[in-house]
Design an enzyme around this catalytic site. Sequence first.
Site, PDB file in Angstrom:
ATOM      1  CG  PHE A   1      -0.310   0.161   2.538  1.00 47.75           C
ATOM      2  CD1 PHE A   1      -0.146   1.414   3.124  1.00 47.75           C
ATOM      3  CD2 PHE A   1       0.140  -0.950   3.232  1.00 47.75           C
ATOM      4  CE1 PHE A   1       0.459   1.555   4.366  1.00 47.75           C
ATOM      5  CE2 PHE A   1       0.746  -0.828   4.481  1.00 47.75           C
ATOM      6  CZ  PHE A   1       0.907   0.434   5.045  1.00 47.75           C
ATOM      7  CB  CYS A   2       1.765   3.791  -1.744  1.00 49.72           C
ATOM      8  SG  CYS A   2       0.828   3.656  -3.276  1.00 49.72           S
ATOM      9  CB  THR A   3      -0.141   8.379  -0.843  1.00 51.90           C
ATOM     10  OG1 THR A   3       1.011   8.475  -0.012  1.00 51.90           O
ATOM     11  CG2 THR A   3      -1.091   9.531  -0.547  1.00 51.90           C
TER      12      THR A   3
END
Length: 299
Positions: free
Chosen positions: A185-187
């Site tokens: 996951f990331c922004t």
Amino acid sequence: MTTVNLAAYRFVSLDSIEQWRPLVAARCNTLGLRGTILLAPEGINLFIAGPREATDAFVDYIRHDPLFEGKFADLPFKESLSDSQPFRRMLVRLKREIITMKKPAIKPELGRAPAVDARTLKAWLDQGHDDAGRPVVMLDTRNAFEVDVGTFDRALDYRIDKFSEFPAVIEANRADLEGKTIVSFCTGGIRCEKAAIHMKDVGIENVYQLEGGILKYFEEVGGAHYHGDCFVFDYRTALNPQLAPTADVTCFACRAVVPADAQQSPLYVPGKCCPACHPGDSGTPGRRAEPGAEPARAV
């Protein structure tokens, strides 16, 4: 709140970015938009902001103008609102990659890794395993200073300073991932998509990307299984699980994130320094944001 903030990206083969750049810049300037759009042979990555009528017009333009040959016809946008314009100017840039991994063999525009949507992920985290009974490991692909603002509960965080370090830390820590379901996951989705493709390519099994990243997760299910806020690469600094800007600010000098309590310190001087970089303090200077990591520089 009067300003609409749009974020979007897509991995898709693009051959005409040199011709597109001045035309896209001119349209954005005509509409009065600000932000950053990155164009690369592997795709597009953007953060823009402006009045509702301007952002709606841009969405129509990018999806339907014949210039783009239908490549963005169904491009999904993530939207949030702010009281003011978070960007100072409008930039359209040509890049080698829309998110820098420095792994030229990775071709995300040729196919995605499997994705898990926010509601399914929440259900997995609620029950403590995926639908096949495997334990779920959340893998944060962001830079260390972003993770410090907020992340998923018990997420793996390898304290990288830039995304191009990701392949090496994965190779060094493969044992952490064996026999589990990995959700990167990331922004906003761009880094975790490329990260998931890389992990698949090096033979790691049961890898997913979080569809739309943290911001889409907030939009769909709120802050369940997440602690803190989400750093964003613009002048809002961080968004809470309701997608509202927080009281955090970014230090003008060292680019460290300065939370509300630290802003009360006599070592915090707006526009000059913060407790992390004050000349009279022996603390470690804050980490700087990596240019190009998200489309304010950019998603």
